[in-house]
Design a protein around this motif. Structure first.
Motif, mmCIF file in Angstrom:
data_model
loop_
_atom_site.group_PDB
_atom_site.id
_atom_site.type_symbol
_atom_site.label_atom_id
_atom_site.label_comp_id
_atom_site.label_asym_id
_atom_site.label_seq_id
_atom_site.Cartn_x
_atom_site.Cartn_y
_atom_site.Cartn_z
ATOM 1 N N TRP A 90 37.781 41.506 55.039
ATOM 2 C CA TRP A 90 37.487 40.983 54.524
ATOM 3 C C TRP A 90 35.988 40.687 53.965
ATOM 4 O O TRP A 90 35.313 40.677 55.339
ATOM 5 N N GLU A 92 34.049 37.792 52.358
ATOM 6 C CA GLU A 92 34.134 37.089 50.677
ATOM 7 C C GLU A 92 32.548 35.663 50.309
ATOM 8 O O GLU A 92 31.370 35.322 51.778
ATOM 9 N N TYR A 107 37.294 40.188 48.877
ATOM 10 C CA TYR A 107 37.769 41.215 48.376
ATOM 11 C C TYR A 107 37.834 42.181 49.667
ATOM 12 O O TYR A 107 37.353 41.887 50.868
ATOM 13 N N ILE A 116 41.159 42.819 45.362
ATOM 14 C CA ILE A 116 40.686 41.063 45.269
ATOM 15 C C ILE A 116 41.666 40.385 45.517
ATOM 16 O O ILE A 116 43.123 40.894 44.637
ATOM 17 N N ASN A 191 43.630 42.637 39.983
ATOM 18 C CA ASN A 191 43.682 44.382 40.704
ATOM 19 C C ASN A 191 44.871 45.240 39.187
ATOM 20 O O ASN A 191 44.707 46.410 39.688
#
Length: 419
Positions: A90, A92, A107, A116, A191
């Protein structure tokens, strides 16, 4: 998992392991032309403007899983397609404007279909109240609402198969002393299509009749109802035996093509006394079907206990910065004296769990599974965790074994960095 994504995750993991802030503490740069200050510490990279008019923080998490599993029955496919994989990778970011506005974006590079995670805006202009819009977790299940960074085991329990997790919607949360209440309306996931999975109404109410530094008693109830559009993707429920590396789940309803709606109700309780935490949930799921067909009913639950052997217990957090994650337990803290970088031995946590799920009802024979897990977590320093879980699984009948029983012994390890 594709080799390219695995290599990318490994490279990012190595970079995180060598990143100085994880072991040497904060580093602060000179002030900028507008008086802004850049700080690099265990919380990531933070840019703070004067009088905290705005603050931008960039962080991330990296989780590398490895393990092995053995099936006691012969003639079944290999349980793991890979023995090592990046679970999460990730990046962030969080932007705070004044004291009332919070923007969050996460992400996951290791997630091929739903990269996402959170993409939300929270407003705190009303005292003790947070209004949030965006892609976030629906308010359901204590286990699901606890961050992936802070779960006691590498994976959540079997009952997490019923939790709706993240979708796009609007939620209002409020704290009233030691009580919290959250309600929201959600569509599909950002998504995969906000309008593609029907509409969901969700609510969660919690109370902490005991809430002191030494003890916490948490009680909660949550409900969730989602209408499902006809002639869209069929509903399917499954559980992956509490290990990400399994190639396929042991229990699986298969496609329920005539599902008209899915309703869930969850009961949760937790008690922390010093370093000891006991937590349990029960979730019941009802599926209504089109054309008057008989409704389906499934259920699951777990009970787990953990103890921090040489450190403080997990803190109880009633209010989040944004979203629906009210009344949850945070991660294990590593004090300065325990840090390996300061000559300590880190902090150790021991845990055990029993969980079960029942996906058998009427014509759907998805199987019944029971798992017993034991785990050991080592926190050598802030932002670093090594996890080791052993899971004994029993599924009968199993969807992948042609209705036969499956017994599995699984070892899962995880190397985790987070900042």
């Amino acid at each position: 998992m594709p080799v390219r994504r695995l290599r990318t995750g490994l490279a990012l993991t190595l970079a995180a392991a060598l990143w100085p802030p994880l072991s040497v503490g904060a580093a602060e740069g000179p002030r900028g032309p507008y008086g802004e200050r850049l700080t690099i510490d265990e919380r990531g990279i933070t840019l703070t403007f004067p009088d905290e008019a705005a603050k931008l923080r960039i962080g991330g998490r990296l989780q590398l899983d490895f393990g092995a599993a053995g099936l006691r029955q012969v003639g079944l496919p290999e349980p793991f397609s890979n023995n090592i994989a990046v679970r999460r990778s990730w990046i962030e970011s969080y932007l705070t404007i004044g004291k009332t506005l919070e923007l969050a974006f996460q992400y996951d590079f290791a997630e091929p279909t739903r990269p996402i995670s959170d993409a939300a805006i929270g407003w705190k202009g009303i005292p003790d109240t947070i209004l949030t819009v965006g892609n976030m977790k629906e308010p359901f299940s204590l286990d699901q609402l606890i961050s992936d960074n802070n779960t006691v085991f590498t994976e959540r329990s079997l009952a997490d198969a019923f939790a709706p997790a993240r979708n796009f919607g609007f939620a209002i949360g409020r704290r009233m002393g030691d009580w919290t209440a959250v309600v929201g309306v959600f569509g599909g996931n950002a998504n995969t299509g906000i309008r593609s999975e029907g509409v969901s109404a969700a609510a969660r109410l919690t109370a902490a009749p005991i809430n002191t530094d030494a003890q916490v008693l948490h009680l909660g109830i949550s409900g969730n109802y989602r209408s499902l559009p006809q002639n869209e993707a069929p509903l399917q429920l499954s559980a992956r035996s509490e290990a990400f590396l399994f190639a396929r789940p042991f229990v699986n309803t298969g496609d329920i093509r005539d599902a008209a709606s899915i309703g869930r109700i969850g009961l949760e309780a937790a008690y922390r006394h010093g370093p000891v935490l006991i937590q349990a949930e029960y979730i019941r799921t009802e599926i209504e079907r089109f054309d008057g067909a008989r409704a389906l009913s499934f259920q699951g639950g777990y009970i787990e206990a953990s103890v921090v052997l040489n450190g403080q217990g997990r803190r109880y957090a009633l209010t989040p910065d944004y979203g629906t994650t009210y009344a949850i337990f945070s991660g294990v803290r590593v004090g300065d004296a325990e840090r390996v970088s300061n000559g300590g031995f880190g902090v150790f946590e021991l845990a055990a769990r029993f969980s079960a799920i029942d996906l058998d009802d009427g014509p759907v024979r998805g199987g019944i599974e029971q798992d017993v897990s034991v785990g050991l977590n080592w926190y050598p320093d802030r932002n670093v965790r090594l996890m080791a879980d052993y899971i004994r699984s029993h599924a009968a009948p199993s969807a992948i074994a042609g209705g036969r029983t499956i017994d599995a012994d699984t070892f899962i390890g995880r190397l985790q960095f987070y900042w």
